[in-house]
Write a protein that holds these residues in place. Structure first.
Motif, short mmCIF file in Angstrom:
data_model
loop_
_atom_site.label_atom_id
_atom_site.label_comp_id
_atom_site.label_asym_id
_atom_site.label_seq_id
_atom_site.Cartn_x
_atom_site.Cartn_y
_atom_site.Cartn_z
N GLU A 15 -0.64 -15.38 13.68
CA GLU A 15 0.33 -14.74 12.78
C GLU A 15 1.13 -15.78 12.00
OE1 GLU A 15 1.51 -10.56 14.90
OE2 GLU A 15 2.17 -12.40 15.91
N THR A 28 8.52 -9.60 12.40
CA THR A 28 8.05 -9.63 11.00
C THR A 28 9.10 -10.29 10.11
OG1 THR A 28 6.71 -7.66 11.36
CG2 THR A 28 7.27 -8.20 9.06
N LEU A 76 11.06 -2.79 9.27
CA LEU A 76 10.33 -3.98 9.74
C LEU A 76 10.94 -4.41 11.07
CD1 LEU A 76 10.20 -6.12 6.46
CD2 LEU A 76 8.37 -4.71 7.44
#
Length: 116
Positions: free
Chosen positions: A80, A46, A42
């Motif tokens: 996001e 993230t 990741l």
């Protein structure tokens, strides 16, 4: 909360005091944070979004401020962040909705250009 920038700046003296008073513990915490955020499977953005979702779910205003700012610095978009907050709400139910509102306020404040 009037200003997320002011809020996290106000924590600086106390955090400095912890670093000076408990250097080994704080160095260990810093090492843990660096290891956890190191890009591997990741990316760091993230991981910051995950940290933000957890911050909302556990209702930590200070964590919300720091991880919202870090997520933005790592390139997280408002969409996001909103999607991350939706996941936190799903897992945290009603109280998470209130803390998600704090997180989006923090994002909007940190995303504004600095006023001269």
């Amino acid at each position: 909360m009037q200003s997320w920038n002011d809020h996290i700046k106000a924590l600086s003296p106390a955090l400095k005091e912890l670093r000076m008073g408990h250097g080994d513990v704080m160095k260990g915490f810093s090492s843990l944070a660096q290891a956890a955020l190191k890009p591997q499977a990741l990316d760091t953005k993230t991981k910051e979004l995950i940290a933000l979702a957890i911050s909302v779910a556990v209702r930590c205003d200070d964590c919300i401020g720091f991880h919202t700012k870090s997520a933005l610095e790592q390139g997280a978009s408002r969409d996001e962040v909103l999607e991350t907050l939706g996941t936190a709400i799903y897992l945290g139910a009603g109280p998470a909705v209130m803390y998600a509102a704090h997180a989006i306020e923090a994002y909007d404040e940190f995303a504004k250009p600095a006023e001269a």
